[in-house]
Write a protein that holds these residues in place. Structure first.
Motif, PDB file in Angstrom:
ATOM      1  N   SER A  20     -20.673   5.964 -36.124  1.00 51.76           N
ATOM      2  CA  SER A  20     -19.728   7.020 -35.741  1.00 51.76           C
ATOM      3  C   SER A  20     -18.690   6.455 -34.785  1.00 51.76           C
ATOM      4  O   SER A  20     -19.053   5.833 -33.777  1.00 51.76           O
ATOM      5  N   THR A  22     -16.712   8.472 -33.131  1.00 50.58           N
ATOM      6  CA  THR A  22     -16.700   9.420 -32.020  1.00 50.58           C
ATOM      7  C   THR A  22     -17.736   9.061 -30.965  1.00 50.58           C
ATOM      8  O   THR A  22     -17.448   8.988 -29.769  1.00 50.58           O
ATOM      9  N   ARG A  23     -18.996   8.837 -31.406  1.00 46.63           N
ATOM     10  CA  ARG A  23     -20.057   8.516 -30.447  1.00 46.63           C
ATOM     11  C   ARG A  23     -19.811   7.163 -29.796  1.00 46.63           C
ATOM     12  O   ARG A  23     -20.055   6.979 -28.599  1.00 46.63           O
ATOM     13  N   SER A  31     -10.618   6.589 -26.855  1.00 48.67           N
ATOM     14  CA  SER A  31     -10.418   7.674 -27.803  1.00 48.67           C
ATOM     15  C   SER A  31     -10.839   7.189 -29.187  1.00 48.67           C
ATOM     16  O   SER A  31     -10.736   5.990 -29.490  1.00 48.67           O
ATOM     17  N   PRO A  32     -11.337   8.075 -30.051  1.00 47.03           N
ATOM     18  CA  PRO A  32     -11.725   7.650 -31.404  1.00 47.03           C
ATOM     19  C   PRO A  32     -10.580   6.992 -32.161  1.00 47.03           C
ATOM     20  O   PRO A  32     -10.804   6.021 -32.901  1.00 47.03           O
ATOM     21  N   SER A  33      -9.370   7.484 -31.992  1.00 47.94           N
ATOM     22  CA  SER A  33      -8.238   6.893 -32.708  1.00 47.94           C
ATOM     23  C   SER A  33      -7.948   5.472 -32.232  1.00 47.94           C
ATOM     24  O   SER A  33      -7.684   4.576 -33.043  1.00 47.94           O
TER      25      SER A  33
END
Length: 302
Positions: A20, A22-23, A31-33
């Motif tokens: 993931s 996100t995790r 940030s995920p991006s």
């Protein structure tokens, strides 16, 4: 390999570990991006696709799996090299995070803290007192201190000090107004000051008879998750308390608290300092283990 790839490789291993973005981003503080762009840039530099991405999941490609295995081994070797630098220092240093029960803090740590901080001024002790049994790895703790019967078998455990008896007591002021219990069952007629356990349930008081432990139903007039507060409440005459004998021994000596039901006090195996592995133990942890083990007069472990 260019050294500037190391942060991106480390980021890739965390995404693969969590499956993931996100995790992994939460763990890395990104940030995920931004994390996604870092991994895409790594794939572009290497000329291979390391991850399969869909709207629902992130998977590792076949070539990504092979790269992941070698990358994690390399990162582990680098971490070992950094740890070796710590070993070479004249004085151990760093933050040592400990998770201990309230009673363990009072009995095994407080008597020795001043001497330890004087001997190792570059070690910052970060102590969390928590009566719940926590995951050391998940909580990012170096070690914990708990009763031996609470520990998982895969923990490295070092005994600290003698066995501990669980005492029952009350202040003279309380006993002037209430007849002292002669049997554990008599506690149902008294105002008891009880500990609230994790999950909210009150502690069921334990006593011993012919080597067997049994529980007693108490009539509670006060519930609290802080042991110090419960002992202080007992000193004030609010009711009958229950705590490890070592915590209230000074009160017994001074007469501010009086022991009750002593023939029925149960004995437990004592406290253990525990951690996850004997390998690659940071020097800050090793000197703490050796120090506290020597002060409590214990050797060995399991």
């Amino acid at each position: 390999m260019s050294p500037d790839l190391l942060p991106a490789i480390s980021a890739f291993t965390r995404v693969a570990h969590h499956a993931s973005f996100t995790r992994a981003a939460v763990e890395l503080g990104l940030s995920p991006s931004a994390l996604s762009q870092t991994v895409r840039a790594l794939e572009a530099r290497l000329g291979v696709r390391l991850l399969d991405r869909t709207t629902r999941r992130v998977g590792v490609t076949e070539i990504g799996s092979r790269f992941l295995l070698q990358a994690e081994a390399g990162l582990k070797a680098l971490a070992g090299a950094v740890a070796a630098l710590d070993e070479a220092r004249d004085a151990p240093a760093g933050v040592l995070r400990l998770n201990v029960s309230r009673a363990a803090a009072d009995i095994t740590l407080l008597p020795h803290l001043a001497e330890f901080t004087h001997a190792y001024p570059r070690i910052l002790l970060d102590i969390q007192c928590d009566n719940d049994l926590v995951d050391l790895v998940g909580g990012q703790f170096d070690a914990g201190i708990r009763l031996g019967e609470l520990l998982a078998q895969d923990m490295v455990a070092v005994p600290l000090g003698r066995q501990q008896r669980l005492a029952t007591f009350a202040a003279p002021r309380y006993l002037e107004r209430h007849k002292a219990p002669k049997l554990p069952a008599d506690l149902s007629d008294h105002r008891c000051l009880n500990a609230r356990l994790s999950g909210g349930a009150p502690y069921r008081w334990e006593y011993a008879r012919k080597g067997s432990i049994f529980e007693v139903e108490t009539t509670d007039s006060l519930l609290c998750n802080d042991g110090d507060f419960l002992v202080a409440a007992a000193r004030s005459g609010a009711g009958i308390g229950c705590a490890f004998e070592a915590v209230v021994q000074a009160d017994f000596d001074a007469g501010t608290l009086l022991p009750l039901l002593k023939p029925w006090w149960p004995t437990f195996g004592g406290f253990f300092l525990y951690h996850t592995s004997r390998t690659h133990m940071p020097r800050k942890l090793r000197v703490f283990v050796d120090f506290i083990k020597a002060r409590t007069g214990q050797v060995g472990g399991r």
